[in-house]
Motif scaffolding. Structure first.
Motif, PDB file in Angstrom:
ATOM      1  N   ALA A   6       0.821  -1.203   0.000  1.00  0.00           N
ATOM      2  CA  ALA A   6       0.000   0.000   0.000  1.00  0.00           C
ATOM      3  C   ALA A   6       0.860   1.260   0.000  1.00  0.00           C
ATOM      4  O   ALA A   6       0.586   2.209  -0.746  1.00  0.00           O
ATOM      5  CB  ALA A   6      -0.935  -0.010   1.216  1.00  0.00           C
ATOM      6  N   ALA A  10       0.988   4.037  -2.958  1.00  0.00           N
ATOM      7  CA  ALA A  10       0.622   5.418  -2.643  1.00  0.00           C
ATOM      8  C   ALA A  10       1.735   6.369  -3.060  1.00  0.00           C
ATOM      9  O   ALA A  10       1.471   7.422  -3.658  1.00  0.00           O
ATOM     10  CB  ALA A  10       0.325   5.562  -1.147  1.00  0.00           C
ATOM     11  N   LEU A  58      -7.781   6.293  -2.152  1.00  0.00           N
ATOM     12  CA  LEU A  58      -8.327   4.976  -1.831  1.00  0.00           C
ATOM     13  C   LEU A  58      -7.345   4.144  -1.006  1.00  0.00           C
ATOM     14  O   LEU A  58      -7.741   3.443  -0.079  1.00  0.00           O
ATOM     15  CB  LEU A  58      -8.698   4.219  -3.109  1.00  0.00           C
ATOM     16  N   VAL A  59      -6.055   4.207  -1.347  1.00  0.00           N
ATOM     17  CA  VAL A  59      -5.056   3.459  -0.572  1.00  0.00           C
ATOM     18  C   VAL A  59      -4.991   3.992   0.855  1.00  0.00           C
ATOM     19  O   VAL A  59      -4.865   3.229   1.810  1.00  0.00           O
ATOM     20  CB  VAL A  59      -3.662   3.520  -1.249  1.00  0.00           C
ATOM     21  N   LEU A  60      -5.114   5.293   1.002  1.00  0.00           N
ATOM     22  CA  LEU A  60      -5.034   5.883   2.343  1.00  0.00           C
ATOM     23  C   LEU A  60      -6.283   5.606   3.168  1.00  0.00           C
ATOM     24  O   LEU A  60      -6.192   5.392   4.380  1.00  0.00           O
ATOM     25  CB  LEU A  60      -4.801   7.391   2.239  1.00  0.00           C
ATOM     26  N   THR A  61      -7.450   5.619   2.538  1.00  0.00           N
ATOM     27  CA  THR A  61      -8.694   5.522   3.297  1.00  0.00           C
ATOM     28  C   THR A  61      -9.326   4.134   3.252  1.00  0.00           C
ATOM     29  O   THR A  61     -10.142   3.809   4.098  1.00  0.00           O
ATOM     30  CB  THR A  61      -9.717   6.556   2.793  1.00  0.00           C
ATOM     31  N   GLY A  62      -8.997   3.335   2.255  1.00  0.00           N
ATOM     32  CA  GLY A  62      -9.500   1.972   2.153  1.00  0.00           C
ATOM     33  C   GLY A  62     -10.915   1.925   1.631  1.00  0.00           C
ATOM     34  O   GLY A  62     -11.496   2.945   1.312  1.00  0.00           O
ATOM     35  N   LEU A  64      -8.792  -1.568   1.080  1.00  0.00           N
ATOM     36  CA  LEU A  64      -7.650  -1.793   0.198  1.00  0.00           C
ATOM     37  C   LEU A  64      -7.984  -2.677  -0.999  1.00  0.00           C
ATOM     38  O   LEU A  64      -7.363  -2.523  -2.058  1.00  0.00           O
ATOM     39  CB  LEU A  64      -6.469  -2.370   0.985  1.00  0.00           C
ATOM     40  N   ALA A  67      -9.108  -0.293  -3.594  1.00  0.00           N
ATOM     41  CA  ALA A  67      -7.962   0.472  -4.093  1.00  0.00           C
ATOM     42  C   ALA A  67      -7.129  -0.379  -5.052  1.00  0.00           C
ATOM     43  O   ALA A  67      -6.733   0.086  -6.127  1.00  0.00           O
ATOM     44  CB  ALA A  67      -7.094   0.945  -2.925  1.00  0.00           C
ATOM     45  N   SER A 129      -8.316  -2.366   5.902  1.00  0.00           N
ATOM     46  CA  SER A 129      -8.651  -0.954   5.765  1.00  0.00           C
ATOM     47  C   SER A 129      -7.460  -0.201   5.184  1.00  0.00           C
ATOM     48  O   SER A 129      -6.368  -0.747   5.058  1.00  0.00           O
ATOM     49  CB  SER A 129      -9.038  -0.367   7.118  1.00  0.00           C
ATOM     50  N   GLY A 130      -7.665   1.069   4.854  1.00  0.00           N
ATOM     51  CA  GLY A 130      -6.610   1.894   4.266  1.00  0.00           C
ATOM     52  C   GLY A 130      -5.486   2.198   5.243  1.00  0.00           C
ATOM     53  O   GLY A 130      -5.545   1.863   6.431  1.00  0.00           O
TER      54      GLY A 130
END
Length: 179
Positions: A6, A10, A58-62, A64, A67, A129-130
């Motif tokens: 991830a 990112a 999306l990667v940060l917040t999920g 995953l 993402a 999750s992200g």
């Protein structure tokens, strides 16, 4: 492995998006080398960096897996554009992916996308999750493997670039007199 994948994605997509936006004219120049239809090229000029920023969010917040699926779809579409341009333009295409305008062998760009697809596949399978949601669970022991993976990835890209550009830079024998 999920954290490393991830984080690497990112960083890669943030770098790609920010370099396109910071050097927008350079990016448009590189994009122009793909012979895209006029409207599609204009939309891609802003659309590609926007999608890359969306992938980072999306990667940060999920989650995953979403993402990862979005990133795999982006990479697949980038590969289709590369292959389409290769059919009309030849083996060397402009690459504006990370802020440059250097022409690269299309195979190098496909390899880069395949390398990025591996961590995206890890995210699809993760079910987590992200990154922001995982911040509390990051251990110091996660940082060293991440650094090593990023270093190894950079070295692989650098070495592959050098190998693919080697035939183009070989000196040609001179036709002059020999002493």
């Amino acid at each position: 492995m999920t954290f490393i994948s991830a984080t690497a994605l990112a960083i890669a997509f943030a770098w790609a998006a920010l370099s396109k936006l910071a050097g927008y004219e350079r990016w448009r120049g590189a994009l122009g080398g793909y012979s895209l239809p006029g409207t599609f090229e204009r939309v891609a000029g802003f659309g590609v960096p926007a999608l890359e920023i969306g992938a980072v969010v999306l990667v940060l917040t999920g989650p995953l897996e979403v993402a990862g699926a979005v990133i795999l779809a982006l990479l697949a579409s980038f590969c289709l554009v590369i292959l389409s341009a290769r059919a009309s333009k030849g083996d060397r295409l402009p690459c504006g992916c990370f802020g440059g305008t250097t022409e690269r062998d299309y195979r190098l760009m496909l390899i880069r996308n395949a390398v990025l697809a591996v961590p995206a596949g890890v995210l699809v399978l993760s079910g987590e999750s992200g990154l922001i949601g995982r911040l509390g669970s990051i251990e110091g022991s996660d940082v060293v493997p991440l650094g090593l993976v990023l270093l190894a990835g950079g070295l692989i890209v650098w070495m592959t670039t050098g190998l693919l550009e080697l035939p183009a830079t070989r000196a040609k024998p001179s036709k002059g007199k020999h002493s």
